[in-house]
Design a protein around this motif. Structure first.
Motif, short mmCIF file in Angstrom:
data_model
loop_
_atom_site.label_atom_id
_atom_site.label_comp_id
_atom_site.label_asym_id
_atom_site.label_seq_id
_atom_site.Cartn_x
_atom_site.Cartn_y
_atom_site.Cartn_z
N SER A 1 -3.42 8.47 -0.31
CA SER A 1 -2.07 8.45 0.25
C SER A 1 -1.59 9.86 0.53
CB SER A 1 -1.10 7.76 -0.73
OG SER A 1 -1.47 6.42 -0.93
N LYS A 2 -0.97 10.03 1.67
CA LYS A 2 -0.39 11.32 2.01
C LYS A 2 0.88 11.53 1.19
CE LYS A 2 0.06 15.09 4.53
NZ LYS A 2 -0.93 16.19 4.45
N VAL A 3 0.94 12.69 0.50
CA VAL A 3 2.09 13.00 -0.36
C VAL A 3 2.74 14.29 0.13
CG1 VAL A 3 2.82 13.50 -2.72
CG2 VAL A 3 0.98 11.87 -2.31
N VAL A 4 4.04 14.26 0.33
CA VAL A 4 4.80 15.45 0.69
C VAL A 4 5.03 16.28 -0.57
CG1 VAL A 4 6.95 16.30 1.68
CG2 VAL A 4 5.92 14.19 2.55
N LYS A 5 4.77 17.60 -0.49
CA LYS A 5 4.86 18.48 -1.67
C LYS A 5 5.73 19.69 -1.36
CE LYS A 5 0.13 17.08 -2.59
NZ LYS A 5 -1.25 17.44 -2.33
N ASP A 6 6.20 20.34 -2.42
CA ASP A 6 6.95 21.58 -2.23
C ASP A 6 5.97 22.76 -2.18
OD1 ASP A 6 6.21 22.20 -4.84
OD2 ASP A 6 8.19 21.80 -5.69
N SER A 7 6.51 23.97 -2.11
CA SER A 7 5.65 25.15 -1.95
C SER A 7 4.75 25.40 -3.14
CB SER A 7 6.53 26.40 -1.71
OG SER A 7 7.42 26.59 -2.80
N THR A 8 5.06 24.82 -4.29
CA THR A 8 4.22 25.00 -5.48
C THR A 8 3.19 23.88 -5.63
OG1 THR A 8 5.68 23.75 -6.96
CG2 THR A 8 6.19 26.10 -6.61
N GLY A 9 3.20 22.94 -4.71
CA GLY A 9 2.27 21.82 -4.80
C GLY A 9 2.79 20.65 -5.59
N ARG A 10 4.04 20.70 -6.02
CA ARG A 10 4.62 19.59 -6.78
C ARG A 10 4.91 18.43 -5.83
NH1 ARG A 10 10.08 18.39 -8.21
NH2 ARG A 10 10.68 20.28 -7.11
N PRO A 11 4.52 17.21 -6.17
CA PRO A 11 4.76 16.08 -5.27
C PRO A 11 6.25 15.76 -5.16
CG PRO A 11 3.89 15.30 -7.37
CD PRO A 11 3.79 16.80 -7.39
#
Length: 453
Positions: free
Chosen positions: A108-118
């Motif tokens: 599944s495609k997951v949107v993350k922040d700049s730190t890689g946190r989902p």
């Protein structure tokens, strides 16, 4: 579950027989599309699916994937910490290479922040006109109602139609406001089979909610379902039929014709126009053999006031009431309490859905599904009861199950597969308990007296 319909067709399962018992197969695992070793958890429900196949022209080899599209998709990381916050996506999707008899982990495609946190699962349906406009404390949702592959002749690419209904949802207090329904298209290429799937809106106001009598609270007519549920092609034709089911009420039928002489794009333009859809109304004899198909009423200057004929009312003299192809009454087994799914079985079609709860139970979740077979002419008969896996769906211990969906592409040997969503059934590594989608199956030998392999 599919075996129920198949046996009804064969005349081996008369109405009123003992209920059929299904067994559990597995839970549905979710993986990070960009990092397959990373496990996520989700309380996804209503997993609709379609098998898509094409030829990679570079190797001349056949490539097959199963598309899965989900409704609610709250996310939890590998420890069980939730992400996404309130208003999580109501349409997410995965593509997976099929393995007979099982469902591999879904990437599944997951949107993350700049730190890689989902942050959230990526939305599947994109585009449109940001309809509807919801109020304070609500969020807009595109609630998936069905997916189906177009029967085009392109050896490399596939096109999938996705039907959905627009809603405004509030979580506190919990409420749902129903708006128009739309259709989107997904393009798939056998030479890039595993990129994150997206479906682009063709028309986000194609269908208007009909007014139905809710058999649970039969106080009058209310706007609820739109067309798009349980899509299927009439066997041997290009006729696509979809159902419109009211909350705990009847279902009516509309149709559109795929033209194999035209390119895919021309068909996509056609399917997105309300004028190309017609609904089923009773014919003169009442036998349904001479039912009349009438174009849906056109949109007017005030779209929110548009009318769609249902089995309970028409829209003026030119648009009579629609035929109830699936009739609901006071029997909870006859009431559609969740979006139904449909599959072709030979020259017949079967529909499965979550029925209503027994009166006085105080819960909307149940331990069984309802399955109906059509008469070969699109009219669905009396429902049969299929008892879902007790270890996951017992109403007292687990608070029941819902969102039963048939998946013929998973069928293997004598086993017939379906997905379902138990409540309070999965304990995450940090101790959080959630409900999550599972796969079950029924054996055809339960009806024929044979032996399952």
């Amino acid at each position: 579950m599919l075996a129920i319909g198949a046996v009804v067709v064969a005349g081996l399962l008369p109405a009123g027989c003992s209920p059929v018992y299904a067994v559990d197969v597995q839970g549905v695992e979710t993986r990070d599309l960009d990092s397959p070793g990373t496990v996520y958890y989700s309380n996804r429900d209503c997993g609709f699916s379609a098998r898509i196949t094409g030829v990679d022209s570079r190797t001349a080899g056949s490539v097959t994937r199963d598309l899965w599209v989900f409704c609610d998709s709250g996310g939890f990381d590998s420890a069980g910490t939730p992400f996404g916050g309130p208003g999580f996506p109501t349409n997410t999707a995965s593509l997976v290479a099929p393995v007979p008899g099982t469902l591999p982990p879904l990437p599944s495609k997951v949107v993350k922040d700049s730190t890689g946190r989902p942050l959230a699962f990526a939305r599947f349906i994109i585009g449109g006109n940001a309809y509807p406009t919801c109020g304070q404390g609500e969020y807009a949702a595109e609630w998936v109602k069905g997916v189906i592959r177009l029967p085009d002749g392109d050896p490399r690419r596939e096109t999938v139609l996705v039907f959905y209904q627009n809603m405004c949802v509030s979580l506190s207090p919990q409420s749902y406001r129903f708006f128009d329904g739309g259709v989107a298209r997904m393009n798939w290429d056998a030479e890039t089979p595993d990129i994150a799937p997206t479906a682009t809106v063709l028309n986000d106001r194609l269908f208007v909610p009909g007014r139905f009598v809710n058999q649970w609270w039969p106080a009058g007519l209310t706007r609820s379902g739109v067309y798009g549920s349980a899509p299927y092609f009439v066997p041997g034709t290009g006729e696509l039929r979809v159902a419109q089911c009211g909350s705990a009420s009847d279902c009516t039928s509309a149709r559109w014709f795929y033209d194999a002489r035209q390119p895919v794009q021309a068909n996509l333009t056609s399917v997105a126009l309300r004028a190309n859809w017609s609904y089923r109304a009773d014919g003169p004899s009442g036998s349904h053999a001479d039912d009349v198909w009438t174009a849906l009423p056109p949109a007017d200057a005030k779209p929110d006031d548009d009318c769609t004929p249902t089995s309970f009312e028409g829209c003026g003299t030119a648009y009579p009431p629609a035929t109830a192809v699936l009739k609901a009454d006071t029997d909870p087994l006859s009431q559609v309490w969740a979006v139904p799914s449909a599959v072709n079985v030979g020259s017949h079609v079967i529909i499965a859905y979550r029925p209503g709860p027994e009166p006085g139970t105080g819960t909307v979740n149940v331990d069984h599904a309802a399955v109906r077979t059509d008469d070969g002419n699109g009219i669905f008969g009396v429902p049969n009861r299929a008892v879902l896996p007790a270890e996951h769906c017992a109403p007292v211990e687990r608070k029941g199950c819902y969102a039963v969906v048939l998946h013929p592409e998973l069928d293997h040997d004598q086993w017939m597969y379906f997905s379902y969503r138990p409540q309070n059934d999965l304990t995450l590594p940090n101790g959080t308990v959630i409900g999550s989608i599972r796969i079950g199956r029924a054996c055809a030998a339960d009806f024929t007296g044979g032996t399952c392999s």
